[in-house]
Scaffold this motif. Structure first.
Motif, PDB file in Angstrom:
ATOM      1  N   SER A  10       0.843  -1.208   0.000  1.00  0.00           N
ATOM      2  CA  SER A  10       0.000   0.000   0.000  1.00  0.00           C
ATOM      3  C   SER A  10       0.877   1.258   0.000  1.00  0.00           C
ATOM      4  O   SER A  10       1.818   1.375   0.785  1.00  0.00           O
ATOM      5  CB  SER A  10      -0.914   0.001   1.222  1.00  0.00           C
ATOM      6  OG  SER A  10      -1.581   1.230   1.318  1.00  0.00           O
ATOM      7  N   GLY A  66      -0.582   4.403   0.242  1.00  0.00           N
ATOM      8  CA  GLY A  66      -1.300   5.475   0.938  1.00  0.00           C
ATOM      9  C   GLY A  66      -2.071   6.394   0.001  1.00  0.00           C
ATOM     10  O   GLY A  66      -2.820   7.267   0.448  1.00  0.00           O
ATOM     11  N   MET A  92      -4.691   6.112  -1.944  1.00  0.00           N
ATOM     12  CA  MET A  92      -6.157   6.134  -1.846  1.00  0.00           C
ATOM     13  C   MET A  92      -6.614   6.871  -0.580  1.00  0.00           C
ATOM     14  O   MET A  92      -7.492   7.728  -0.629  1.00  0.00           O
ATOM     15  CB  MET A  92      -6.686   4.690  -1.874  1.00  0.00           C
ATOM     16  CG  MET A  92      -8.193   4.555  -1.980  1.00  0.00           C
ATOM     17  SD  MET A  92      -8.839   5.168  -3.550  1.00  0.00           S
ATOM     18  CE  MET A  92      -9.750   6.591  -3.040  1.00  0.00           C
ATOM     19  N   ALA A 137     -10.929  -2.168  12.220  1.00  0.00           N
ATOM     20  CA  ALA A 137     -12.296  -1.926  11.711  1.00  0.00           C
ATOM     21  C   ALA A 137     -13.324  -2.612  12.597  1.00  0.00           C
ATOM     22  O   ALA A 137     -14.342  -2.008  12.967  1.00  0.00           O
ATOM     23  CB  ALA A 137     -12.404  -2.427  10.279  1.00  0.00           C
ATOM     24  N   LEU A 161     -10.192  -5.616  -0.087  1.00  0.00           N
ATOM     25  CA  LEU A 161      -9.290  -5.907  -1.203  1.00  0.00           C
ATOM     26  C   LEU A 161      -9.393  -7.399  -1.448  1.00  0.00           C
ATOM     27  O   LEU A 161      -8.930  -8.195  -0.631  1.00  0.00           O
ATOM     28  CB  LEU A 161      -7.869  -5.499  -0.816  1.00  0.00           C
ATOM     29  CG  LEU A 161      -6.818  -5.578  -1.909  1.00  0.00           C
ATOM     30  CD1 LEU A 161      -7.165  -4.669  -3.072  1.00  0.00           C
ATOM     31  CD2 LEU A 161      -5.460  -5.195  -1.360  1.00  0.00           C
ATOM     32  N   GLU A 162     -10.042  -7.768  -2.524  1.00  0.00           N
ATOM     33  CA  GLU A 162     -10.380  -9.182  -2.723  1.00  0.00           C
ATOM     34  C   GLU A 162      -9.768  -9.703  -4.018  1.00  0.00           C
ATOM     35  O   GLU A 162      -9.418  -8.929  -4.915  1.00  0.00           O
ATOM     36  CB  GLU A 162     -11.908  -9.345  -2.795  1.00  0.00           C
ATOM     37  CG  GLU A 162     -12.653  -8.841  -1.565  1.00  0.00           C
ATOM     38  CD  GLU A 162     -12.457  -9.724  -0.334  1.00  0.00           C
ATOM     39  OE1 GLU A 162     -12.053 -10.884  -0.487  1.00  0.00           O
ATOM     40  OE2 GLU A 162     -12.682  -9.222   0.785  1.00  0.00           O
ATOM     41  N   LYS A 182     -17.706  -9.311   5.001  1.00  0.00           N
ATOM     42  CA  LYS A 182     -16.743  -8.528   5.792  1.00  0.00           C
ATOM     43  C   LYS A 182     -17.428  -7.326   6.441  1.00  0.00           C
ATOM     44  O   LYS A 182     -17.221  -7.031   7.615  1.00  0.00           O
ATOM     45  CB  LYS A 182     -15.629  -8.048   4.843  1.00  0.00           C
ATOM     46  CG  LYS A 182     -14.321  -7.789   5.504  1.00  0.00           C
ATOM     47  CD  LYS A 182     -13.226  -7.571   4.457  1.00  0.00           C
ATOM     48  CE  LYS A 182     -12.478  -8.844   4.134  1.00  0.00           C
ATOM     49  NZ  LYS A 182     -11.382  -8.649   3.205  1.00  0.00           N
ATOM     50  N   LYS A 242     -17.795  -6.827  10.529  1.00  0.00           N
ATOM     51  CA  LYS A 242     -17.105  -5.708  11.196  1.00  0.00           C
ATOM     52  C   LYS A 242     -18.058  -4.550  11.504  1.00  0.00           C
ATOM     53  O   LYS A 242     -17.619  -3.466  11.873  1.00  0.00           O
ATOM     54  CB  LYS A 242     -15.933  -5.228  10.322  1.00  0.00           C
ATOM     55  CG  LYS A 242     -14.925  -6.360  10.021  1.00  0.00           C
ATOM     56  CD  LYS A 242     -13.656  -5.847   9.376  1.00  0.00           C
ATOM     57  CE  LYS A 242     -12.745  -6.986   8.966  1.00  0.00           C
ATOM     58  NZ  LYS A 242     -11.361  -6.596   8.776  1.00  0.00           N
ATOM     59  N   ARG A 265      -0.689   1.093  -5.018  1.00  0.00           N
ATOM     60  CA  ARG A 265       0.287   1.964  -5.708  1.00  0.00           C
ATOM     61  C   ARG A 265      -0.238   2.666  -6.953  1.00  0.00           C
ATOM     62  O   ARG A 265       0.365   3.636  -7.410  1.00  0.00           O
ATOM     63  CB  ARG A 265       1.522   1.167  -6.145  1.00  0.00           C
ATOM     64  CG  ARG A 265       2.361   0.706  -4.984  1.00  0.00           C
ATOM     65  CD  ARG A 265       3.552  -0.022  -5.526  1.00  0.00           C
ATOM     66  NE  ARG A 265       4.481  -0.390  -4.485  1.00  0.00           N
ATOM     67  CZ  ARG A 265       5.568  -1.080  -4.696  1.00  0.00           C
ATOM     68  NH1 ARG A 265       5.885  -1.473  -5.907  1.00  0.00           N
ATOM     69  NH2 ARG A 265       6.361  -1.384  -3.714  1.00  0.00           N
ATOM     70  N   LYS A 274      -7.603   8.281  -8.333  1.00  0.00           N
ATOM     71  CA  LYS A 274      -7.955   8.088  -6.924  1.00  0.00           C
ATOM     72  C   LYS A 274      -8.630   9.338  -6.350  1.00  0.00           C
ATOM     73  O   LYS A 274      -9.480   9.236  -5.465  1.00  0.00           O
ATOM     74  CB  LYS A 274      -6.733   7.634  -6.111  1.00  0.00           C
ATOM     75  CG  LYS A 274      -6.465   6.138  -6.358  1.00  0.00           C
ATOM     76  CD  LYS A 274      -5.367   5.513  -5.527  1.00  0.00           C
ATOM     77  CE  LYS A 274      -5.388   3.979  -5.771  1.00  0.00           C
ATOM     78  NZ  LYS A 274      -4.184   3.277  -5.354  1.00  0.00           N
TER      79      LYS A 274
HETATM   80  O1  PMT Z   1      -2.608   2.713  -0.567  1.00  0.00           O
HETATM   81  P1  PMT Z   1      -2.809   2.464  -2.058  1.00  0.00           P
HETATM   82  O2  PMT Z   1      -1.536   2.029  -2.742  1.00  0.00           O
HETATM   83  O3  PMT Z   1      -3.483   3.643  -2.737  1.00  0.00           O
HETATM   84  O4  PMT Z   1      -3.815   1.220  -2.207  1.00  0.00           O
HETATM   85  C1  PMT Z   1      -5.141   1.344  -1.746  1.00  0.00           C
HETATM   86  C2  PMT Z   1      -5.609   0.057  -1.077  1.00  0.00           C
HETATM   87  C3  PMT Z   1      -5.604  -1.061  -2.099  1.00  0.00           C
HETATM   88  C4  PMT Z   1      -4.714  -0.306   0.105  1.00  0.00           C
HETATM   89  C5  PMT Z   1      -7.069   0.345  -0.560  1.00  0.00           C
HETATM   90  O5  PMT Z   1      -7.884   0.708  -1.628  1.00  0.00           O
HETATM   91  C6  PMT Z   1      -7.647  -0.868   0.168  1.00  0.00           C
HETATM   92  O6  PMT Z   1      -8.232  -1.759  -0.434  1.00  0.00           O
HETATM   93  N1  PMT Z   1      -7.471  -0.908   1.511  1.00  0.00           N
HETATM   94  C7  PMT Z   1      -7.871  -2.044   2.364  1.00  0.00           C
HETATM   95  C8  PMT Z   1      -6.922  -3.191   2.149  1.00  0.00           C
HETATM   96  C9  PMT Z   1      -7.215  -4.307   3.119  1.00  0.00           C
HETATM   97  O7  PMT Z   1      -6.487  -4.499   4.047  1.00  0.00           O
HETATM   98  O8  PMT Z   1      -8.330  -4.950   2.902  1.00  0.00           O
HETATM   99  P2  PMT Z   1      -8.824  -6.187   3.831  1.00  0.00           P
HETATM  100  O9  PMT Z   1      -9.875  -6.797   3.000  1.00  0.00           O
HETATM  101  O10 PMT Z   1      -7.706  -7.029   4.274  1.00  0.00           O
HETATM  102  O11 PMT Z   1      -9.405  -5.473   5.117  1.00  0.00           O
HETATM  103  C10 PMT Z   1     -10.776  -5.134   5.258  1.00  0.00           C
HETATM  104  C11 PMT Z   1     -10.968  -3.879   6.085  1.00  0.00           C
HETATM  105  O12 PMT Z   1     -10.573  -4.117   7.434  1.00  0.00           O
HETATM  106  C12 PMT Z   1     -10.197  -2.673   5.626  1.00  0.00           C
HETATM  107  O13 PMT Z   1     -11.037  -1.548   5.824  1.00  0.00           O
HETATM  108  C13 PMT Z   1      -8.996  -2.641   6.555  1.00  0.00           C
HETATM  109  O14 PMT Z   1      -8.535  -1.300   6.756  1.00  0.00           O
HETATM  110  C14 PMT Z   1      -9.595  -3.198   7.823  1.00  0.00           C
HETATM  111  N2  PMT Z   1      -8.639  -3.928   8.682  1.00  0.00           N
HETATM  112  C15 PMT Z   1      -8.043  -5.080   8.266  1.00  0.00           C
HETATM  113  C16 PMT Z   1      -7.204  -5.761   9.111  1.00  0.00           C
HETATM  114  C17 PMT Z   1      -6.980  -5.271  10.414  1.00  0.00           C
HETATM  115  N3  PMT Z   1      -6.176  -5.897  11.250  1.00  0.00           N
HETATM  116  N4  PMT Z   1      -7.562  -4.125  10.794  1.00  0.00           N
HETATM  117  C18 PMT Z   1      -8.388  -3.462   9.962  1.00  0.00           C
HETATM  118  O15 PMT Z   1      -8.936  -2.418  10.320  1.00  0.00           O
END
Ligand code: PMT
Length: 401
Positions: free
Chosen positions: A213, A215, A217, A312, A330-331, A342, A346, A364, A388
């Protein structure tokens, strides 16, 4: 009908080759029904003639403090009161420096100092000038003064060099202005907590577990939310990005998930909206070695990992009525089902789905391609790939009601 109809816009032009693009901006503004008053610096006139600008704006162009033959004084104070917004495009390094320091030696700067409403600046200069610490400092000062910087693009420059410094295209500057008037500051008075970037989980003093990541976004969301009037707390993992242009953004730098969690817990209760965009590491080493782990004498190294707190889910569980929690997903497969599950797990109100399979989305990139999923209705609305900055606008637009 354009939100710019009947708006009073001061178009400030300083002396750079990009001044030719101001003509297109002027035409777009006029076509949208705005009243435009051009104020040009003495150097600006070397790049574009006042005759062109007065013909297209329908108003005499202002440049000097006095009209030489009549001694008539041009009132920057009246112009400042008249304007609903001022946009300076192109803004050279010198004009930016004068604005930042109140060097009121031409009509454009005195008008800026008298402007009561929002001011936008579209810098245009060579890459080294744009990257120079003095320009960075001056832009930071303008941001802190509430000026919105319309970031230049990277591309071919008048010097023949390639890099960041090319003035943003007139259509995009026009969009920024039109959006400003269309949306006003509808997030004024709201506090928004945003997480951005990765987290790093230390293995030893030189190694960590992290992710890609950047940052971008999360920072785009912070910039957009601030320009819509919100007070933003931006909790940023280890990223190189500068704070988007606004004094409404308080940046808190963290490294690990535990630190991000602590910062979020501190600010969540007073926030109206939390947008959790960070890519938080799900696991961290059970222990962080206090010395560099050596490879001598080891064929294998096994790391024992423990789960990190889920920020979250923790915030979702303690959400009070009226508070809005927006997460990201992010799937890679079964995307919509996984994202919906999800959001439910949450206790999120919205989840922004972006797919790692999509070449225009994710880590990125400068673009993203999202599907907004509303937890209450389950409705999933796909958006086309956009920058973005524009994706951030769509997200904030979706969650506003
Ligand atoms: O930073 P960039 O390069 O611009 O890229 C943007 C991005 C791809 C990082 C962004 O758009 C994005 O998808 N962010 C979430 C990525 C992620 O961790 O997804 P997840 O499916 O694993 O998590 C789901 C949600 O739970 C997210 O809101 C995450 O912030 C949150 N989470 C996850 C794990 C954790 N331990 N704590 C959390 O709060």
């Amino acid at each position: 009908m354009s939100a710019l109809k009947d708006k009073h816009i001061i178009l400030g032009i300083s002396g750079g080759i990009a001044a030719y693009k101001s003509v297109s901006l002027l035409r777009l503004l006029r076509k949208a029904g705005a009243e435009v008053q051009v104020v040009i610096t003495p150097h600006g006139k070397e790049f574009i003639t006042p005759v062109t600008l007065s013909s297209l704006s329908g108003n005499p162009v202002v440049s000097e403090f006095f009209t030489a033959n009549t001694g008539e004084w041009h009132s920057h104070v009246d112009l400042g009161l008249w304007a609903d917004a001022m946009v300076i495009a192109p803004a050279t390094a010198s004009t930016i420096a004068k604005m930042a320091n109140g060097v009121a030696d031409n009509m454009l700067i005195t008008t800026y100092l008298s402007a009561k409403e929002k001011v936008f600046v579209a810098p245009a200069m060579d890459l080294d000038m744009f990257a120079h610490p003095s320009t960075r400092r001056n832009l930071a000062t303008l941001r802190a003064d509430g000026v919105e910087i319309i970031e230049p693009e990277a591309g071919e420059l008048a010097s023949g060099l390639v890099g960041k410094g090319r003035m943003e295209e007139p259509e995009r500057i026009f969009d920024v202005l039109e959006n400003y008037f269309a949306e006003g500051e509808h997030l004024k008075g709201k506090k928004i907590l945003i997480t951005a970037g990765p987290t790093y989980e230390n293995i030893d003093p030189v190694r960590f577990i992290g992710n890609y990541s950047s940052g971008k976004m999360g920072f785009a969301l912070a910039g957009r939310a601030a320009s819509l009037g919100a007070e933003v707390v931006l909790v940023a993992g280890p990223v190189e990005l500068p704070v988007p242009g606004s004094d409404r953004i308080r940046r808190i730098d963290v490294v690990s998930a535990a630190q991000m969690m602590a910062a979020c817990e501190e600010h969540f209760d007073t926030a109206d909206i939390a947008i959790l965009c960070a890519a938080v590491a799900d696991y961290r080493p059970a222990a962080c070695s206090d010395h560099k782990i050596k490879r001598e004498g080891r064929e294998e190294l096994t790391l024992s990992l423990v789960r990190n707190p889920d920020i979250a889910a923790t915030l979702g569980a303690r959400k009070r009525p009226g508070q809005v929690v927006v997460g990201f997903a992010l799937e890679t497969d079964h995307e919509i089902e996984n994202a919906r599950a999800k959001a439910a797990r949450k206790n999120m109100d919205w989840i922004v789905l972006n797919s790692l399979r999509d070449p225009e989305a994710g880590f990125r990139k400068d673009t993203n391609k999202i599907t907004m999923i509303c937890a209450a209705t389950g409705e999933a609305v796909p958006f086309p790939a956009k920058s973005k900055a524009d994706v951030a606008a769509d997200i904030l637009d979706c969650i506003k009601d």
